[in-house]
Motif scaffolding. Structure first.
Motif, PDB file in Angstrom:
ATOM      1  N   SER A 250      -8.067  19.925  -1.872  1.00  0.00           N
ATOM      2  CA  SER A 250      -7.810  18.767  -2.802  1.00  0.00           C
ATOM      3  C   SER A 250      -9.368  18.195  -2.770  1.00  0.00           C
ATOM      4  O   SER A 250      -9.648  17.746  -4.097  1.00  0.00           O
ATOM      5  CB  SER A 250      -7.224  17.550  -1.939  1.00  0.00           C
ATOM      6  OG  SER A 250      -7.584  17.315  -0.806  1.00  0.00           O
TER       7      SER A 250
ATOM      8  N   VAL B 187       0.828  -1.246  -0.054  1.00  0.00           N
ATOM      9  CA  VAL B 187      -0.161  -0.049  -0.156  1.00  0.00           C
ATOM     10  C   VAL B 187       0.904   1.164   0.051  1.00  0.00           C
ATOM     11  O   VAL B 187       1.835   1.273   0.852  1.00  0.00           O
ATOM     12  CB  VAL B 187      -0.796  -0.006   1.376  1.00  0.00           C
ATOM     13  CG1 VAL B 187      -1.807   1.258   1.153  1.00  0.00           C
ATOM     14  CG2 VAL B 187      -1.679  -1.066   1.496  1.00  0.00           C
ATOM     15  N   ARG B 188       0.662   2.201  -0.966  1.00  0.00           N
ATOM     16  CA  ARG B 188       1.538   3.294  -1.008  1.00  0.00           C
ATOM     17  C   ARG B 188       0.828   4.727  -0.763  1.00  0.00           C
ATOM     18  O   ARG B 188      -0.396   4.966  -1.367  1.00  0.00           O
ATOM     19  CB  ARG B 188       2.125   3.245  -2.518  1.00  0.00           C
ATOM     20  CG  ARG B 188       3.080   2.042  -2.750  1.00  0.00           C
ATOM     21  CD  ARG B 188       3.716   2.068  -4.103  1.00  0.00           C
ATOM     22  NE  ARG B 188       4.635   1.141  -4.458  1.00  0.00           N
ATOM     23  CZ  ARG B 188       4.613   0.062  -4.800  1.00  0.00           C
ATOM     24  NH1 ARG B 188       3.427  -0.569  -5.100  1.00  0.00           N
ATOM     25  NH2 ARG B 188       5.676  -0.691  -5.073  1.00  0.00           N
ATOM     26  N   ALA B 189       1.603   5.557  -0.025  1.00  0.00           N
ATOM     27  CA  ALA B 189       0.997   6.839   0.161  1.00  0.00           C
ATOM     28  C   ALA B 189       1.267   7.790  -1.047  1.00  0.00           C
ATOM     29  O   ALA B 189       2.447   7.500  -1.605  1.00  0.00           O
ATOM     30  CB  ALA B 189       1.643   7.575   1.443  1.00  0.00           C
TER      31      ALA B 189
ATOM     32  N   GLN C  11       2.013  13.979  -1.760  1.00  0.00           N
ATOM     33  CA  GLN C  11       1.023  15.101  -1.417  1.00  0.00           C
ATOM     34  C   GLN C  11       1.328  16.395  -2.016  1.00  0.00           C
ATOM     35  O   GLN C  11       2.553  16.727  -2.043  1.00  0.00           O
ATOM     36  CB  GLN C  11       0.780  15.405   0.071  1.00  0.00           C
ATOM     37  CG  GLN C  11      -0.100  14.040   0.544  1.00  0.00           C
ATOM     38  CD  GLN C  11      -0.722  14.002   1.890  1.00  0.00           C
ATOM     39  OE1 GLN C  11      -0.641  15.393   2.480  1.00  0.00           O
ATOM     40  NE2 GLN C  11      -0.615  13.185   2.458  1.00  0.00           N
TER      41      GLN C  11
ATOM     42  N   ASN D   2      -7.228  12.536  -3.247  1.00  0.00           N
ATOM     43  CA  ASN D   2      -8.207  12.736  -2.079  1.00  0.00           C
ATOM     44  C   ASN D   2      -7.985  11.994  -1.111  1.00  0.00           C
ATOM     45  O   ASN D   2      -7.902  12.127   0.050  1.00  0.00           O
ATOM     46  CB  ASN D   2      -9.626  12.530  -2.617  1.00  0.00           C
ATOM     47  CG  ASN D   2     -10.763  13.198  -1.858  1.00  0.00           C
ATOM     48  OD1 ASN D   2     -10.404  14.229  -1.380  1.00  0.00           O
ATOM     49  ND2 ASN D   2     -11.849  12.531  -1.731  1.00  0.00           N
ATOM     50  N   PHE D   3      -7.757  10.511  -1.061  1.00  0.00           N
ATOM     51  CA  PHE D   3      -7.830   9.600  -0.231  1.00  0.00           C
ATOM     52  C   PHE D   3      -6.353   9.235   0.132  1.00  0.00           C
ATOM     53  O   PHE D   3      -6.079   8.618   1.049  1.00  0.00           O
ATOM     54  CB  PHE D   3      -8.404   8.535  -0.650  1.00  0.00           C
ATOM     55  CG  PHE D   3      -9.988   8.633  -0.703  1.00  0.00           C
ATOM     56  CD1 PHE D   3     -10.751   9.291   0.354  1.00  0.00           C
ATOM     57  CD2 PHE D   3     -10.635   8.229  -1.765  1.00  0.00           C
ATOM     58  CE1 PHE D   3     -12.223   9.406   0.475  1.00  0.00           C
ATOM     59  CE2 PHE D   3     -11.933   8.717  -1.897  1.00  0.00           C
ATOM     60  CZ  PHE D   3     -12.726   9.103  -0.978  1.00  0.00           C
ATOM     61  N   LYS D   4      -5.479   9.784  -0.875  1.00  0.00           N
ATOM     62  CA  LYS D   4      -3.915   9.533  -0.404  1.00  0.00           C
ATOM     63  C   LYS D   4      -3.129   8.266  -0.451  1.00  0.00           C
ATOM     64  O   LYS D   4      -2.478   8.059   0.399  1.00  0.00           O
ATOM     65  CB  LYS D   4      -3.637  10.351   0.790  1.00  0.00           C
ATOM     66  CG  LYS D   4      -4.186  11.651   1.139  1.00  0.00           C
ATOM     67  CD  LYS D   4      -4.012  12.582   2.302  1.00  0.00           C
ATOM     68  CE  LYS D   4      -4.711  13.726   2.548  1.00  0.00           C
ATOM     69  NZ  LYS D   4      -5.600  14.187   1.528  1.00  0.00           N
ATOM     70  N   GLN D   5      -3.867   7.257  -0.812  1.00  0.00           N
ATOM     71  CA  GLN D   5      -3.305   5.850  -0.971  1.00  0.00           C
ATOM     72  C   GLN D   5      -3.734   5.132  -2.048  1.00  0.00           C
ATOM     73  O   GLN D   5      -4.701   5.263  -2.794  1.00  0.00           O
ATOM     74  CB  GLN D   5      -3.998   5.146   0.085  1.00  0.00           C
ATOM     75  CG  GLN D   5      -2.669   4.149   0.945  1.00  0.00           C
ATOM     76  CD  GLN D   5      -3.440   3.435   1.979  1.00  0.00           C
ATOM     77  OE1 GLN D   5      -4.213   2.837   2.009  1.00  0.00           O
ATOM     78  NE2 GLN D   5      -2.773   3.747   2.918  1.00  0.00           N
TER      79      GLN D   5
ATOM     80  N   LEU E 275      -1.979  21.744  -2.510  1.00  0.00           N
ATOM     81  CA  LEU E 275      -3.663  21.317  -2.285  1.00  0.00           C
ATOM     82  C   LEU E 275      -3.796  21.272  -0.685  1.00  0.00           C
ATOM     83  O   LEU E 275      -4.947  20.758  -0.204  1.00  0.00           O
ATOM     84  CB  LEU E 275      -3.858  20.083  -3.071  1.00  0.00           C
ATOM     85  CG  LEU E 275      -3.968  20.148  -4.472  1.00  0.00           C
ATOM     86  CD1 LEU E 275      -4.063  18.617  -4.892  1.00  0.00           C
ATOM     87  CD2 LEU E 275      -5.041  20.913  -4.989  1.00  0.00           C
ATOM     88  N   LYS E 276      -2.789  21.470  -0.076  1.00  0.00           N
ATOM     89  CA  LYS E 276      -2.991  21.219   1.545  1.00  0.00           C
ATOM     90  C   LYS E 276      -3.917  22.721   2.070  1.00  0.00           C
ATOM     91  O   LYS E 276      -3.605  23.786   1.365  1.00  0.00           O
ATOM     92  CB  LYS E 276      -1.758  21.402   2.061  1.00  0.00           C
ATOM     93  CG  LYS E 276      -0.965  20.148   1.877  1.00  0.00           C
ATOM     94  CD  LYS E 276       0.233  19.920   2.943  1.00  0.00           C
ATOM     95  CE  LYS E 276       0.737  18.215   2.946  1.00  0.00           C
ATOM     96  NZ  LYS E 276       2.049  18.174   3.148  1.00  0.00           N
TER      97      LYS E 276
ATOM     98  N   TRP F 218      -8.915  10.308  -7.199  1.00  0.00           N
ATOM     99  CA  TRP F 218      -9.084   9.603  -6.122  1.00  0.00           C
ATOM    100  C   TRP F 218      -7.917   9.516  -5.202  1.00  0.00           C
ATOM    101  O   TRP F 218      -7.715   9.569  -4.029  1.00  0.00           O
ATOM    102  CB  TRP F 218      -9.576   8.160  -6.463  1.00  0.00           C
ATOM    103  CG  TRP F 218      -9.860   7.207  -5.422  1.00  0.00           C
ATOM    104  CD1 TRP F 218      -8.805   6.478  -4.677  1.00  0.00           C
ATOM    105  CD2 TRP F 218     -11.235   6.520  -4.879  1.00  0.00           C
ATOM    106  NE1 TRP F 218      -9.506   5.625  -3.749  1.00  0.00           N
ATOM    107  CE2 TRP F 218     -10.983   5.825  -4.003  1.00  0.00           C
ATOM    108  CE3 TRP F 218     -12.247   7.107  -5.045  1.00  0.00           C
ATOM    109  CZ2 TRP F 218     -11.942   5.167  -3.301  1.00  0.00           C
ATOM    110  CZ3 TRP F 218     -13.513   6.507  -4.575  1.00  0.00           C
ATOM    111  CH2 TRP F 218     -13.386   5.579  -3.665  1.00  0.00           C
TER     112      TRP F 218
END
Lengths: 414, 352
Positions: free
Chosen positions: B192, B169-171, B174, B262-265, B178-179, B259
């Motif tokens: 985001s 699973v990869r992050a 970022q 937005n969900f970061k993974q 968008l922060k 996606w």
């Protein structure tokens, strides 16, 4: 749809031959030659494993070796392999591992355990990695009379007298210890008074957060401002995060696994109300893979509990780790030593109860289990192991807390 | 028979009305209990709604692929979730490279453009290949055959990507730009999320215009009506079908990047659940209907985000968010009870 008649005839013959083959197999196996061993084996409720002259003793492993949590299970599998390699022969037989995948889920535990118990040569099982897989697997192996020792199941229910399965033991710590240690760390060391928890519905996470919550409120006077749950495989954590954020707790405890833990950390950093909240997790996330899943920036500063690897004695540093690193590189998780102890305990017990006769080795199953439960003051890497009647072998286990600093784990407590 | 029919209808009607009354009562009671409890502030509700809109927009984008293909070929492309995953996962490596070189944060807008284009390219390629290899040889066979093929193709793609890139699973890297959040009409929206909502809306509207106004769009509608007559009118049916898959793939590829942002993974299995949800959204809105798919996606996303807290907190359900899928699929069931063709679909019974 017109098939020639002979097609069905051939199919019928094929099925019949399968049935015949399956029936024929039953004739072997029970033969039990030799008087002394035969008497012991007949007296044993589950009989004996017979390891023929020149054959290897087969130890099953049932660990999570694929998917996002593979770092947890592979680490234990390597630890078991090192134990087998270092042990050498047992009563004149070499030892080999039969590796199955527990998938870190009840389905994987069930199918893996069934595969292992259907192989009559499997003497014992090292597993499972995850408590969710351990619950069905303990039942299946216990029904078949195959003893199972887990290096990393920590859910209290597995060794609770009400739910304990008779052939199940573990060298991992019970989460009654880990949950309490984390509560002490948060309440005393960090001096926080409010916390919220999120679990994923697995026995491990649900029970661990419950122990944490009980100890945190009971002994350290803290307040639990919310308990939420997510589902394994979810991507959108905002519902649970928004719900716990409503009370802006000082500490958010989510002892889940790699993927969901990563999402909670990453999305939690952006949730309004959690800006000043400290994050914490447990040994299911104590792997570099979790930092990669959360992103190093999001993982930064998170507190993770796990077994204290500062073991007494030099064996771990001087012999085990070099052997492990030579073969497999840096350990990917924290249960390799527990797996080593589990495998070595099992091999010792086999040597103790096995009966040699005409070059064959007979291992009575119930006697093997009894020998393991009788383990007292056993000097393992992880401490002095004494198994109680519920299968907990590591009552003196100590927990340490690590903090993520610059994307790596740094032991900070105790 | 003729006499019995109306009577059977009326019983069905009565059951439906009772069911509707019961449902409304349960919903109303749960919602009012939750609101009077006051656990969530107005800001929390607003943030849940924004989350739901973002999720719904993503569902809508993916749902387009299902509904377009169904509208033309009457098959359900269950491998569409993997088309979405392929774009998101392969773009991860581009994003990481851009991030490592510092380009991602130096030129964020350009970077997002590159990521979107790359992801759309990968997903479109996969979608077109799927059509060519898995579906075209089976055109004209019974409808169950391509359905099973689709499931096979889905497993094949999942495991190919697992083999190529691993199960980790990869992050997702970022983007600094968008922060943080912006305030829109009192709604605090993550930047985001804003990108996701705006991007999804833009693409969906673009698709409406494409289908409604362009020549190719008209050809697509014609093929959806009747393939044979369309081909007699000089429309290259194969070409239109490939175009349809390509458009579905493009939207799925864009959804993949959005996606991930937005969900970061990302991981190889990430397409499965969104695929199922988007299919649900398409059915909810009325499969084959493009506006319906957009509407279904939005409804589903909002339901998942808001409904657990709104309906279940009031009943003191311990962890309502574990039940969000239950709520979403219950709504699907109820909608299909009252309107078997979906919200905007035709109510004629469909022979499958």
């Amino acid at each position: 749809m017109r098939k020639p008649k002979w097609f069905s005839l051939v199919a019928l013959l094929f099925v019949l031959s399968l049935v015949a083959a399956a029936c024929a197999d039953d004739d072997d196996g029970d033969g039990g030659n030799g008087e002394g061993a035969a008497a012991t084996c007949d007296a044993d409720e589950f009989g004996c494993v017979e390891v023929a002259d020149g054959d290897a003793i087969q130890l099953g492993t049932l660990l999570v070796i694929t998917g996002e949590n593979a770092s947890l299970g592979l680490d234990s599998q390597y630890g078991s392999q090192i134990a087998v390699d270092m042990y050498g022969e047992v009563a004149g037989h070499s030892v080999e591992l039969v590796n199955e995948d527990d998938g870190c889920a009840p389905e994987g535990g069930t199918s893996g355990a069934r595969n292992l118990v259907s192989n009559e040569q499997v003497v014992a099982v090292i597993g499972t990695s995850c408590s969710s897989a351990g619950e069905p697997a303990a039942q299946i192996t216990s029904d078949a009379g195959v003893v199972m020792v887990s290096p990393s199941n920590t859910a209290p229910s597995l060794t609770d007298p009400a739910t304990h399965q008779p052939f199940y033991l573990r060298t991992a710590h019970n989460d009654k210890i880990q949950g309490a240690a984390m509560a002490q760390f948060v309440g005393e060391e960090l001096g926080l008074t409010t916390a919220a928890t999120i679990h994923d519905g697995s026995p491990y996470a649900e029970q661990l957060q419950a122990v944490f919550a009980d100890t945190f409120t009971g002994e350290y006077g803290g307040e639990i401002t919310g308990t939420e749950a997510i589902t394994v495989g979810d991507t959108d954590m905002s519902g649970a995060l928004t719900s716990v954020a409503a009370a802006s707790p000082e500490f958010l405890y989510f002892p889940v696994f790699v993927a969901e833990g990563g999402l909670l950390a990453a999305q939690g950093r952006e949730t309004a109300g959690l800006e000043d909240t400290l994050f914490g997790g447990a040994d299911g996330m104590l792997t570099q893979d979790w930092v990669d899943a959360a992103g190093a920036a999001n993982a930064e500063g998170t507190y993770l509990s796990g077994p204290d690897l500062a073991f007494g004695g030099d064996f771990y540093e001087a012999e085990f780790l070099p052997a492990y690193e030579d073969a497999y590189g840096e350990p990917s998780s924290v249960f390799h030593a527990h797996a080593f102890d589990a495998a070595t305990m099992v091999l010792d017990a086999i040597a103790e109860v096995g009966i040699e006769e005409d070059g064959s080795l007979f291992i009575p199953r119930t006697a093997l289990k009894d020998a393991l439960f009788a383990t007292t003051d056993y000097e393992g890497i992880t401490g002095i192991l004494t198994c109680d009647e519920n299968g907990d072998c590591n009552p003196g286990a100590t927990i340490s807390v690590s903090e993520v600093v610059d994307g790596a784990f740094e032991r900070i407590w105790p | 028979m003729r006499l019995a029919l109306p009577e059977r209808w009326s019983v069905q009607r009565i059951v439906q009305i009772l069911l509707a009354a019961l449902l409304l009562f349960v919903i109303f009671k749960g919602a009012s209990a939750t609101l009077s409890e006051g656990k969530f502030t107005a800001a929390a509700w607003k943030s849940l709604i924004v989350t739901g809109l973002a999720l719904g927009g993503l569902y809508a984008l993916i749902a387009m692929g299902y509904t377009l293909v169904y509208g033309i070929l009457f098959i359900i492309n269950f491998a569409h979730g993997e088309v979405f995953m392929s774009g998101a996962l392969s773009t991860f490596f581009v994003a990481r490279a851009l991030n490592d070189s510092g380009f991602l944060n130096d030129q964020p807008v350009l970077s997002i453009g590159i990521l979107l284009l790359f992801s759309m390219l990968v997903s479109t390629t996969i979608a077109v290949l799927l059509e060519r290899i898995a579906y075209r040889p089976l055109r004209g066979s019974p409808r169950l055959v391509p359905l099973i093929t689709a499931i096979g193709a889905s497993l094949f793609l999942q495991n190919t990507f697992r083999g190529m890139f691993g199960a980790k699973v990869r992050a997702y890297p970022q983007i600094e730009l968008l922060k943080g959040t912006v305030d829109i009409f009192g709604f605090v929206v993550g930047k985001s999320q804003l990108l996701v909502i705006a991007g999804a809306a833009l693409l969906v509207v673009g698709l409406f215009f494409f289908i409604d106004r362009t020549k190719t769009g008209r050809a697509m509608r014609a093929v959806g009506e009747d393939k044979e007559i369309a081909s007699l009118m000089g429309i290259d049916v194969d070409r239109v079908i490939v175009t349809t898959f390509a458009i579905g793939g493009m939207l799925a590829g864009a959804a993949g990047v959005l996606w991930a942002i937005n969900f970061k993974q990302v991981d190889f299995f990430m397409g499965f659940v969104p695929g199922i949800k988007a299919f649900t959204a398409a059915v909810l809105g009325g499969i084959g209907n493009v506006v319906g798919a957009a509407l279904g996606g939005l409804i589903l996303g909002l339901l998942e985000a808001v409904a657990p807290a709104l309906l279940l907190t009031g009943y003191d359900v311990p962890s309502p968010n574990q039940l969000k899928d239950v709520i979403a699929f219950s709504v699907l069931v109820f909608v299909l009870i009252f309107k078997p063709g979906g919200i905007l679909g035709s109510d004629e019974p469909e022979k499958v």
